[in-house]
Design a protein around this motif. Sequence first.
Motif: not given
Length: 1021
Positions: A58, A61-62, A65, A88, A90, A94, A112, A134, A197
């Motif tokens: 995760n 992926d954040a 992004r 990025a 949440l 999400g 992702s 977040s 986050t």
Amino acid sequence: MAEPLATGIDPYDTAELRRRVLAAWADAPARFREDANAEEDFALGGYRDRVVVELAQNAADAARRAGVPGRLLLSLEGRRLVAANTGAPLTAEGVESLATLRASTKRGGDDSVGRFGVGFSAVAALSDDVTVTSAGAAVRFSADLARAAVAELLAGTGPDGLAAEIERRSGHVPMLRLPFAADAAAGGAADTRDYDTVVSLELRDDTARERVRDLLSGTGEALLLALPGLAEIRVLVDGAERVATRQASGGDPVTTLRDAEGTRTTRWHTLTRTGEFDPALLADRPTEERGRTAWSLTWAVPVDDGGGVAPLPPDVEPVVHAPTPTDTGLDLPAVLIGTFPLGSDRRAVQPGPATDLLLSEAAEAYAALLRRFDAAAALDLVPGTRVGGGHVDAGFRARVAEPLRSTPFLTTETGAPVAPRDAVLLDTGGAGLSAVLAELIPGLLPGRLNPRHPALAALRVHRLGSADIADLLADTDRPPSWWAGLYAALAAGADTDELGALPVPLADGRLVRGPRSLLVPQEGPVPIDAEALAALGVRLVHPEAVHPLLLRLGAVEAGPAAVLADARTEAAVRGSLDADDPEPLAEAVLGLVAASGTTAADLPWLAELALRDDEDGYSVAAELLVPGAPLGEVLADDAPFGTVHADLVDRYGTDVLRAVGALWEFTLVRAEEAALGEDVLDVFEEAPDALDEWADEVLERVGDPELPPVVPELVCVADLDYVADDRWPQALEMLSRGALRGAVTEPARVLLPDGRVADVPSYTAWWLRTRALVGGAAPNELRAAEAEAALTGLYDEAPADVDPEFARALGVRTTLAELLADPEGPDDLLARLADPERHVDRSALLRIWTALAGVDADLVTPPTRVRAVLGGAIVVADAEDAVVVDSPDLLPLFAERPLILTAAPEELADVLDLELASESVDGEVSAGGTLRQVPAVADLFLDPEGEQPDRTYLHHAELVVDGVEVEWYAGDGVVHASTSDGLARALCWRAEQWDRRHLLAAALREPEAAPLLLAEADLEQ
């Protein structure tokens, strides 16, 4: 990070998400059951140990992004796990994805890592309270809050089906389906200000904490390699920090791991392939996966500073990464990262057309990857032969085999690229041999290449072994000097086991196959008679072809000792007795022995040489006596030995004949690592007499272990059973000298299975102790002049002319302890005690009985007759009539029976299987005793640190026990006495101070004399 929102604000609209879920459960309790089962399946099954991987995924992926290098913090303090990441924040979508199983927002062309919508469920395996903070907002998943929400629903609507389902689950509800707004200010203890986050888990118990601790201990380079979106992973466990980072160098990643143990940097070499799936290949995949048609795969190999292949770091498992680690093994020194189809739990690569395509592409890419390394390093990457493995590992190996054989990643001796299918490898020799043969053999690989590298076998590279080279050269017509050059090239690393057929030119002009048994000429004239060489069948190498390799291959220098030790000579000697005419061979061998000084001690098979005997027949040397041999003087007339012919003695002398094993004195035979089991007789070609009986006694001495013990060096004197009875004095004199003496006096060392070492009498000493005759008796029937006094009357004295050390080794008795240590000693001693012709005095008898009490009862045969005391005299009595006295107050009760007296009565009674006196009486005491105080004077004579003395006793005018009048008795635990002497004995026996009974008796008779008596006792000490 932005400032946290005030309490009560719900930016993610969690109330609406809960309302929809609760309404669905109220309308359809089966939906509740489905959600609960799904959460349990993923949290407690497929995703049970993936919480770290899923949180890292995760985070990657954040970061992707947000277009920033990803940083991930994993902190474990107490029972709180905090995962903080950059990237990025949440979003409401999400949150909905986290609370909606199998409905990820990562879909379509999104690249992702996460794409199933179930990874977050891994937190439920460890925690009942999870908060995600977040961008100033927070959402919480709580088992307690979820149960409260469901309880409120049941109170308001009361759907029976839902209530029943919740009751069946003991009140458990799927907490991840019910998000709650949370206070963004409430976070973990770790400093997360530099992260966007934060996921905080309150771990359920210590078991969950230990599981997380184990997962964090393996977190590092593997995730950085699999998740390019992450540039840093920090792991904090109870204050201890480990940091893993990733950088790029020339397009290849470099990972660094720093912890308390130091810093480790791994440089990776990578190759990437990308493409598009034909949609038809994804037809068997779920709908949302079918939209992802792009595929990619990357091979990553750790390399060392020299460009060679390095081992995988400890935290990088040999599995397929898709892109995070799966449970699908791939046993290679490289990491494969690709967009492989996975099961819903993301643990295993799924079989199917898409996987087949990726494995084929991975095989082609892997073969191309090897061309980027030099040949030696590339070989380290070739998959080895493997039995078993999963479908992916097996599928890859099947697909990569042909591309590897067809890819020219190897180089020849001349530097040209060559594919493994066209390569030839010399399986022997060094670089020099490859250089010599390179022009003759196209595709010949360099000699510096390790021919034993397992990759060469996996690639099925054609090999030429030493035997092939020998065959290749079989018809080569070259001068002797050329062959010497060839031998020099082969010597650099030739496999001598396969060069048995190597051609060798002889001095007579012939070319023969195989150096073995050839003679290499020494400098100067050949010192061996040509006729002798012919008799032995040996041959001479041409002087210009001589090279040390020939010696390594079995040729020998033509010296007497070397020729004598040659295998052809040995074979000829071993078969000499069957030869049509053994004489020429005997003359050749005897001449070599005379010239070399070699003896049968060096080459035991020399004793098999056939020699002419005095009857003009032939026997092996080991069965012939040298004329005038001392051994002949001690052997019985029927001993199976002949005599060497006098002509051989005249020509070669006594020493040469003895050197080939003809008998002069007794012969020593040796065996190494002799196991004392059922096959002990097989350790010698002809086992010495009764060797198995000796082995049985040794086993008895060392406790009969389950596995047979081993004698590292077993030395025996042979032929002792042929000594004449009347010639043992001469035989023993011979055995007492030189090496023969050591075979008698030195014990045999035995290695036991448990690692202990025991020294036991040698075979020879054991054999002699019962079979030899010293003064007409066996040695173990005699005692030394200085033997322990207790043995004097039982054993006759050995003759004075046998030296003590030798006599002791022969088994002549010296001490009672050594006698009883002999397995047959106790029974022999008991038999002599039962012989009325043998004299034993009272002190010796007491010493013997006490010593026998310490013997293992299992090693003693209970006697039928025993030596005992009756009426003050020593007698031999039936064992069933005798009794072992264990208390002196019982002596008057057994005045008519033979008594055995010892300091250890209970033990001796057990060893001899005899009655104890205390077990043979009723102990009925006459009535009428008067309780009295023990006179105070007794305290002066009894040691206060001994047993507590009695303070009272029963006085009897007349004391009768079992009908016998006695002075004292204590068998019933009470002191009875009728006289002062009896009282003194009772008190001293009970206080375990029996030696003071007479002193105490005198004090009881005359208390006023106590000071004088004490003074006398002091002088005694």
